[in-house]
Design an enzyme around this catalytic site. Structure first.
Site, short mmCIF file in Angstrom:
data_model
loop_
_atom_site.label_atom_id
_atom_site.label_comp_id
_atom_site.label_asym_id
_atom_site.label_seq_id
_atom_site.Cartn_x
_atom_site.Cartn_y
_atom_site.Cartn_z
N LYS A 30 1.05 -1.16 -0.01
CA LYS A 30 0.30 0.01 -0.22
C LYS A 30 1.08 1.11 -0.48
CE LYS A 30 -4.39 0.03 2.13
NZ LYS A 30 -5.34 0.13 3.12
O1 G3P Z 1 -8.91 1.35 3.87
C1 G3P Z 1 -9.19 2.22 4.50
C2 G3P Z 1 -10.36 2.37 5.20
O2 G3P Z 1 -9.34 1.76 6.30
C3 G3P Z 1 -10.32 3.77 5.83
O3 G3P Z 1 -11.68 3.81 6.40
O4 G3P Z 1 -12.73 4.67 7.93
O5 G3P Z 1 -10.13 5.98 8.51
O6 G3P Z 1 -11.79 6.41 6.66
P1 G3P Z 1 -11.80 5.16 7.56
#
Ligand code: G3P
Length: 217
Positions: free
Chosen positions: A83
């Site tokens: 990533k």
């Molecule tokens: O894979 C990306 C994800 O974990 C981000 O999610 O909820 O932190 O925006 P969030």
């Protein structure tokens, strides 16, 4: 649409994998912190649960260091997707690492132009964060639609991996648009099965069945 599970919680991944709900896994530095575990150790354990791509994120910000960290992470298991953040240095590292035949997931994508650059840099996956766009009154699902149009216009093979999924509606929305993958937190995956009319209908069936006095076994 493929389901990746967005977590570093091994128990949750294992439970969903037994249901056939895990086509891959995504982690990031915040999810590693939440797991309380060593990144290499937990990532190796996750890679043993699923044959699908498992995203592990670099933390370097300069291209050469990103490449070095990416190679280290890729060495954990054959199904690692490296990533990389969608920065200029991340795109440079993407070009190098995909040139070596490695899977790359370009993350923290918030615009169609960013996604276009990631595809041109050879990204295997692009991760548009739709929940974080919705959080500031922008249109997360609209970004997925824009990227789908651009990729289809030019035959880019980069897979759209809808991320930052916050609701069950997000899952249906990106599926209708044609995202290749949604990476979904375990608790949202579980919610996908629930509907109050299903529960009410089942209760009625069981109440009526009880009145028949019959048994199937
Ligand atoms: O894979 C990306 C994800 O974990 C981000 O999610 O909820 O932190 O925006 P969030």
């Amino acid at each position: 649409m493929k389901f990746f599970v967005d977590t570093a919680d091994v128990a949750a991944i294992r439970e969903l994998a037994e249901l056939g709900m895990v086509d891959g896994v995504t982690t990031n530095p915040s999810l590693i912190l939440k797991s309380g575990r060593d990144i290499v150790e937990v990532t190796r354990e996750i890679c043993a649960i699923t044959d699908g791509p498992v995203s592990a994120e670099v933390v370097a910000t300069e291209a050469a260091a990103m490449v070095a960290e990416g190679r280290r992470l890729a060495g954990i298991a054959p199904n690692i997707a490296i990533k990389l953040p969608l920065t200029w240095d991340g795109l440079k590292a993407c070009k190098v690492l995909t040139g070596e035949g490695r899977m790359v997931n370009v993350t923290l994508c918030f615009s169609a132009n960013q996604a276009l650059l990631a595809a041109k840099a050879g990204a295997t996956f692009i991760s548009p964060f739709i929940g974080r766009l919705d959080d500031i009154n922008l249109d997360g699902a609209g970004l997925i639609a824009d990227i789908r149009t651009i990729y289809d216009n030019y035959g880019f093979r980069t897979q759209i991996l809808a991320a930052s999924i916050r609701t069950v509606n997000h899952v249906a929305d990106v599926a209708k648009i044609g995202a290749d993958i949604a990476t979904v937190p375990p608790e949202i995956i579980r919610k996908l099965a629930h509907h109050p009319l299903t529960d009410a209908g089942l209760a009625t069936f069981l109440k009526d069945w009880a009145k028949t006095g019959q048994k199937i076994l």
